[in-house]
Design a protein around this motif. Structure first.
Motif, PDB file in Angstrom:
ATOM      1  N   ALA A  72       0.835  -1.196   0.000  1.00  0.00           N
ATOM      2  CA  ALA A  72       0.000   0.000   0.000  1.00  0.00           C
ATOM      3  C   ALA A  72       0.873   1.250   0.000  1.00  0.00           C
ATOM      4  O   ALA A  72       1.950   1.268   0.595  1.00  0.00           O
ATOM      5  N   PRO A  73       0.442   2.324  -0.677  1.00  0.00           N
ATOM      6  CA  PRO A  73       1.223   3.562  -0.689  1.00  0.00           C
ATOM      7  C   PRO A  73       1.065   4.328   0.620  1.00  0.00           C
ATOM      8  O   PRO A  73       0.413   3.852   1.558  1.00  0.00           O
ATOM      9  N   THR A  74       1.638   5.507   0.674  1.00  0.00           N
ATOM     10  CA  THR A  74       1.503   6.386   1.838  1.00  0.00           C
ATOM     11  C   THR A  74       1.136   7.784   1.360  1.00  0.00           C
ATOM     12  O   THR A  74       1.395   8.156   0.214  1.00  0.00           O
ATOM     13  N   CYS A  75       0.523   8.546   2.230  1.00  0.00           N
ATOM     14  CA  CYS A  75       0.167   9.930   1.948  1.00  0.00           C
ATOM     15  C   CYS A  75       0.975  10.839   2.867  1.00  0.00           C
ATOM     16  O   CYS A  75       0.842  10.773   4.091  1.00  0.00           O
ATOM     17  N   LEU A  76       1.834  11.649   2.263  1.00  0.00           N
ATOM     18  CA  LEU A  76       2.713  12.531   3.027  1.00  0.00           C
ATOM     19  C   LEU A  76       2.214  13.969   2.956  1.00  0.00           C
ATOM     20  O   LEU A  76       1.570  14.376   1.982  1.00  0.00           O
ATOM     21  N   LEU A  77       2.544  14.706   3.988  1.00  0.00           N
ATOM     22  CA  LEU A  77       2.104  16.093   4.088  1.00  0.00           C
ATOM     23  C   LEU A  77       2.730  16.933   2.974  1.00  0.00           C
ATOM     24  O   LEU A  77       3.889  16.788   2.652  1.00  0.00           O
TER      25      LEU A  77
END
Length: 267
Positions: A72-77
């Motif tokens: 799964a990907p990640t969501c960064l600020l």
């Protein structure tokens, strides 16, 4: 936590449970995901506003292993990934996470050249336009030496010129000189091609090699030797006749000169 947990519960409740499909994909902070398809199941991740996706956006279910094909990907600020310029510096009005439509400018360190635009803007689709540039050294790579030739150069820094030369018997095909421009040569290296000899440069056959008539004491022997030579050289009868006629004229001229000298002596 609530921002991503509720959508996951709703999606899992809307999809039928089945033992021949992948399990629900892992949740990702600051995102929602959408599962589509029944026979072939896919999941698409979408980051919330103010975050950008790192990793694969869409995953597919492997029917054999019943696992998702990628982590799964990640969501960064930050609306766009933080711009990074190796061997350079960037200026931005915002010191925090990158926001939409933010503009940054770039500058390379001393000894490096900027390849690309000197500014970029964060777009709505979380990408930088124009793309983030790079800082490269102004020095060019060692040029390829032509076969049967060589080159001369002071150095390979930006602005330097390299001149190509060919060995004896070869001629240059292409540009004789190239210039180093921002780490790249101005063109392709030339080649050295062998110089072909022209007809005028072909060595002329000697009298012996051309089967010319060579007078001997025994005239029959001379003719036999001439015919044998012509046969070995595969000369035609027409060529043989022409050679004999030339020799006949030469002998007649010699005879006429000798006759004139004898008459003058008698007087």
């Amino acid at each position: 936590m609530k921002s991503w947990f509720v959508p996951c519960i709703l999606i899992a409740w809307l999809l039928p449970a089945s033992g021949d499909h992948c399990l629900n994909p892992p949740p990702v902070n600051y995102s929602i995901f959408i599962i589509t398809g029944r026979e072939e199941r896919f999941v698409t991740y979408l980051c919330m506003r103010g975050y950008h996706l790192v990793g694969k956006k869409q995953l597919s279910c492997n029917k054999t292993s019943l696992e998702w094909d990628s982590p799964a990907p990640t969501c960064l600020l930050g609306h766009c990934p933080n711009p990074v310029l190796v061997n350079g510096q960037l200026n931005s009005s915002n010191l925090g996470p990158v926001s939409e439509e933010e503009v940054v400018t770039f500058k390379c360190d001393v000894g490096y050249i900027l390849k690309g635009g000197n500014w970029s803007q964060c777009q709505k689709n979380h990408t930088w336009i124009p793309p983030i540039p790079t800082c490269i050294t102004g020095q060019c790579k060692l040029p390829e030496r032509p076969k049967h030739g060589h080159f001369k150069a002071r150095d390979f820094n930006s602005g330097s010129v390299v001149v190509f030369h060919c060995d004896v018997g070869y001629q240059l095909i292409g540009a004789q000189s190239l210039q180093c421009m921002d780490g790249e040569w101005s063109g392709e290296p030339p080649i050295c091609e062998e110089i072909l000899k022209t007809t005028s440069e072909v060595p002329v056959e000697t009298e012996k090699e051309s089967c010319a008539f060579q007078e001997r004491k025994n005239i029959c022997e001379s003719i036999q030797r001439l015919m044998q030579c012509q046969k070995e050289k595969r000369k035609t009868l027409k060529e043989l006749k022409y050679s004999l006629e030339i020799k006949k004229l030469q002998l007649e001229n010699i005879k006429a000169v000798m006759s004139t000298e004898i008459k003058e002596r008698n007087f």
